[in-house]
Design a protein around this motif. Structure first.
Motif, PDB file in Angstrom:
ATOM      1  N   TYR A  40       0.827  -1.204   0.000  1.00 47.02           N
ATOM      2  CA  TYR A  40       0.000   0.000   0.000  1.00 47.02           C
ATOM      3  C   TYR A  40       0.865   1.259   0.000  1.00 47.02           C
ATOM      4  O   TYR A  40       2.066   1.217   0.271  1.00 47.02           O
ATOM      5  CB  TYR A  40      -0.961   0.028   1.190  1.00 47.02           C
ATOM      6  N   VAL A  41       0.209   2.381  -0.335  1.00 45.97           N
ATOM      7  CA  VAL A  41       0.832   3.703  -0.307  1.00 45.97           C
ATOM      8  C   VAL A  41       0.173   4.489   0.822  1.00 45.97           C
ATOM      9  O   VAL A  41      -1.047   4.408   1.011  1.00 45.97           O
ATOM     10  CB  VAL A  41       0.624   4.428  -1.660  1.00 45.97           C
TER      11      VAL A  41
ATOM     12  N   GLY B  45       0.057   9.063   8.186  1.00 46.99           N
ATOM     13  CA  GLY B  45      -0.308   7.678   8.505  1.00 46.99           C
ATOM     14  C   GLY B  45      -1.524   7.181   7.743  1.00 46.99           C
ATOM     15  O   GLY B  45      -1.797   5.969   7.722  1.00 46.99           O
ATOM     16  N   ASP B  46      -2.278   8.078   7.091  1.00 44.18           N
ATOM     17  CA  ASP B  46      -3.432   7.642   6.291  1.00 44.18           C
ATOM     18  C   ASP B  46      -2.965   6.696   5.178  1.00 44.18           C
ATOM     19  O   ASP B  46      -2.004   6.995   4.460  1.00 44.18           O
ATOM     20  CB  ASP B  46      -4.122   8.843   5.632  1.00 44.18           C
TER      21      ASP B  46
ATOM     22  N   LEU C 122      -9.550   6.506   1.919  1.00 49.93           N
ATOM     23  CA  LEU C 122      -8.431   6.349   2.838  1.00 49.93           C
ATOM     24  C   LEU C 122      -8.775   5.345   3.913  1.00 49.93           C
ATOM     25  O   LEU C 122      -9.950   5.065   4.183  1.00 49.93           O
ATOM     26  CB  LEU C 122      -8.105   7.690   3.514  1.00 49.93           C
ATOM     27  N   GLU C 123      -7.728   4.812   4.538  1.00 43.36           N
ATOM     28  CA  GLU C 123      -7.902   4.037   5.769  1.00 43.36           C
ATOM     29  C   GLU C 123      -7.170   4.789   6.861  1.00 43.36           C
ATOM     30  O   GLU C 123      -5.970   5.010   6.766  1.00 43.36           O
ATOM     31  CB  GLU C 123      -7.338   2.635   5.627  1.00 43.36           C
ATOM     32  N   ARG C 124      -7.913   5.201   7.887  1.00 39.37           N
ATOM     33  CA  ARG C 124      -7.330   5.984   8.984  1.00 39.37           C
ATOM     34  C   ARG C 124      -7.646   5.297  10.312  1.00 39.37           C
ATOM     35  O   ARG C 124      -8.802   5.150  10.685  1.00 39.37           O
ATOM     36  CB  ARG C 124      -7.887   7.411   8.988  1.00 39.37           C
ATOM     37  N   ASN C 125      -6.595   4.819  10.983  1.00 37.00           N
ATOM     38  CA  ASN C 125      -6.762   4.109  12.261  1.00 37.00           C
ATOM     39  C   ASN C 125      -7.755   2.958  12.136  1.00 37.00           C
ATOM     40  O   ASN C 125      -8.594   2.737  13.012  1.00 37.00           O
ATOM     41  CB  ASN C 125      -7.222   5.079  13.362  1.00 37.00           C
ATOM     42  N   GLY C 126      -7.668   2.235  10.994  1.00 40.57           N
ATOM     43  CA  GLY C 126      -8.510   1.061  10.794  1.00 40.57           C
ATOM     44  C   GLY C 126      -9.901   1.354  10.268  1.00 40.57           C
ATOM     45  O   GLY C 126     -10.680   0.429  10.019  1.00 40.57           O
ATOM     46  N   LYS C 127     -10.243   2.637  10.063  1.00 43.33           N
ATOM     47  CA  LYS C 127     -11.574   3.000   9.587  1.00 43.33           C
ATOM     48  C   LYS C 127     -11.506   3.615   8.197  1.00 43.33           C
ATOM     49  O   LYS C 127     -10.558   4.301   7.856  1.00 43.33           O
ATOM     50  CB  LYS C 127     -12.235   3.984  10.563  1.00 43.33           C
TER      51      LYS C 127
ATOM     52  N   SER D 148       3.309  14.232   0.978  1.00 39.72           N
ATOM     53  CA  SER D 148       4.390  13.286   0.681  1.00 39.72           C
ATOM     54  C   SER D 148       3.903  11.894   1.039  1.00 39.72           C
ATOM     55  O   SER D 148       3.208  11.706   2.040  1.00 39.72           O
ATOM     56  CB  SER D 148       5.651  13.634   1.477  1.00 39.72           C
ATOM     57  N   VAL D 149       4.254  10.912   0.198  1.00 35.01           N
ATOM     58  CA  VAL D 149       3.752   9.553   0.405  1.00 35.01           C
ATOM     59  C   VAL D 149       4.902   8.551   0.416  1.00 35.01           C
ATOM     60  O   VAL D 149       5.984   8.799  -0.113  1.00 35.01           O
ATOM     61  CB  VAL D 149       2.729   9.155  -0.694  1.00 35.01           C
ATOM     62  N   GLY D 150       4.661   7.426   1.030  1.00 30.17           N
ATOM     63  CA  GLY D 150       5.611   6.327   1.062  1.00 30.17           C
ATOM     64  C   GLY D 150       4.932   5.048   0.621  1.00 30.17           C
ATOM     65  O   GLY D 150       3.698   4.942   0.635  1.00 30.17           O
ATOM     66  N   GLU D 151       5.746   4.065   0.219  1.00 31.49           N
ATOM     67  CA  GLU D 151       5.218   2.780  -0.251  1.00 31.49           C
ATOM     68  C   GLU D 151       5.705   1.670   0.669  1.00 31.49           C
ATOM     69  O   GLU D 151       6.894   1.588   0.970  1.00 31.49           O
ATOM     70  CB  GLU D 151       5.691   2.518  -1.680  1.00 31.49           C
TER      71      GLU D 151
END
Length: 341
Positions: free
Chosen positions: A131-132, A150-151, A184-189, A214-217
C-alpha cells in the motif's frame, strides 16, 4: 479584616506566579530538540524466521538515539548532562509527521535488510507492493483534502492504489482543480472524500498534479520458500539506521551455526538491498549506549568511523570498533573471528 484580605491576595498572586512559572518551564514549547544516548537493544526478540536456526550464544544489538522535544527545564538541565546535544527542530513539521516518517524509514530499512540477508544467504524472493500511505503534508502547497500522517491511500476514483506507479498513472492526464474520489484508511476505519488536485510543479515542461502530500510505499519481501519468511515484532523504534544489524541477525537465522560466536555485537548503519552500508547521524550517542550495554564489537559505517573513534577514545572503552562499507565486510569479520572463551 484587611489583613485577611491582604493574605488572600498575596496567596492568589503566589499561585498565579507559580502556575505561570510551571507553564514556562514545563509546558511552553520551544524550537529545540535534545539528542542523547538511547539504547542498545537485542534484535533477536524482534526478528524471527519460521524455519530459521535460532542458535545464538552472543547477541546482535541495534542502537538508538534518544530524541526529545525540549521544554525550558530540559534545556537548562541539558547543560549539565554529558553526551547531550541541543539542536533546532525542523520547521513546518509536527511530532505526528516526525513519528510517521520515522516508522516509514524503519519499515523501508527492514525490507532492505531482508533483501540483503536473502542475497547473502542465497534465498530467492520477490517484492510484493502492499500500500501507499501519507507521510506528511507539503510545506509549500496547501492540500485541498483532509489528510493525516499515517493515512493509507486505498483507492482513487474507485481504483486500487498499492504502489507509486499506480498513483502516478491515476494522476496522469489530470489538471489542477480536477476533483477525484479518494478512499483512505485511517486508524482502521474507512474515510471517503472528494479532493481537488493541486499543482506540484513541472517535469520536462509538463505540469504535475497531486494531493500536496508526501507519500511512502510499503512492500512485502516474499521468499520462494515460505519457511524462510522474516517476521518483525512491533517496536517503538523508528528510523533507518538499524538496517545493517537487522541484516546480520536475519542472516544468522537463515544460515546454520552461530554467527555471533558468543560476542555482544552492536552497530549501526543504513543498508541497501545490494548490501551497501550507508552513514547515519548521532553515532557518538550510539557508541555511549553500546558501551553501557557492554558490547564487545561495534560495526560502524566507514563514513562515520572518525567521529565514532573519537568517542571511543574519549570513553576509554575496550569495545572493538570495526568500519564497514558493505554487509559482507561485517560477515567476513565475524566468520574469521574465534569463538569467545
Amino acid at each position: 479584616m484587611r489583613r485577611s484580605r491582604s493574605s488572600v491576595i498575596k496567596a492568589g498572586l503566589y499561585l498565579i506566579t507559580l502556575a505561570i512559572l510551571i507553564y514556562v518551564l514545563v509546558y511552553m514549547p520551544t524550537p529545540y530538540m535534545i539528542h542523547q544516548p538511547g539504547s542498545a537493544e537485542e534484535i533477536k526478540p524482534i526478528v524471527s524466521v519460521k524455519k530459521g536456526d535460532t542458535e545464538e550464544k552472543g547477541t546482535f544489538m541495534l542502537t538508538t538515539v534518544s530524541v526529545s522535544y525540549a521544554n525550558i527545564a530540559m534545556l537548562v538541565t541539558s547543560q549539565f548532562q554529558p553526551h547531550t546535544e541541543v539542536i533546532r527542530k525542523e520547521p513546518d513539521r509536527n511530532e505526528e509527521e516526525y513519528q510517521t516518517e520515522q516508522r516509514y524509514y524503519m519499515n523501508t530499512s527492514q525490507s532492505s535488510a531482508i533483501m540483503a540477508a536473502y542475497k547473502y544467504a542465497g534465498v530467492e524472493y520477490k517484492i510484493v507492493p502492499e500500500y501507499v500511505f501519507v507521510i506528511g503534508l507539503s510545506d509549500k502547497i496547501t492540500p485541498k483534502g483532509e489528510f493525516h500522517p499515517g493515512d493509507i491511500l486505498r483507492k482513487v476514483d474507485g481504483k486500487k492504489v498499492e504502489k507509486f506507479e499506480q498513483l502516478a498513472e491515476l494522476m496522469s492526464g489530470k489538471s489542477a482543480g480536477d476533483q477525484v474520489a479518494v478512499e483512505l484508511e485511517r486508524n482502521g476505519k474507512k474515510v471517503e472524500q472528494r479532493v481537488e488536485l493541486v499543482e506540484l510543479g513541472e517535469t520536462n515542461g509538463i505540469a504535475k498534479v497531486g494531493f500536496g502530500v508526501s507519500v511512502g510505499e510499503v512492500r512485502k519481501i516474499q521468499p520462494q520458500d515460505p519457511g524462510m519468511e522474516v517476521h518483525f515484532a512491533e517496536t517503538r523504534i523508528g528510523g533507518p539506521s538499524a538496517g545493517l544489524m537487522f541484516s546480520l541477525e536475519i542472516y544468522n537465522q537463515l544460515t546454520p551455526g552461530d554467527l555471533s560466536k558468543g560476542y555482544r555485537v552492536a552497530g549501526t548503519g543504513t543498508v541497501a538491498e545490494d548490501g551497501t552500508v550507508g552513514p547515519i547521524g548521532g553515532v557518538q550517542f550510539k557508541i555511549v549506549a553500546s558501551d553501557r550495554e557492554k558490547a564487545d564489537i561495534f560495526f560502524v559505517p566507514e563514513d562515520n568511523y572518525k567521529e565514532a573513534k573519537a568517542k571511543v577514545d574519549e570513553l576509554g572503552t575496550s569495545m572493538k570498533l570495526v568500519p564497514v562499507k558493505r554487509v559482507d565486510d561485517a560477515l567476513k569479520y565475524l566468520k574469521e573471528l574465534s569463538y569467545k572463551s
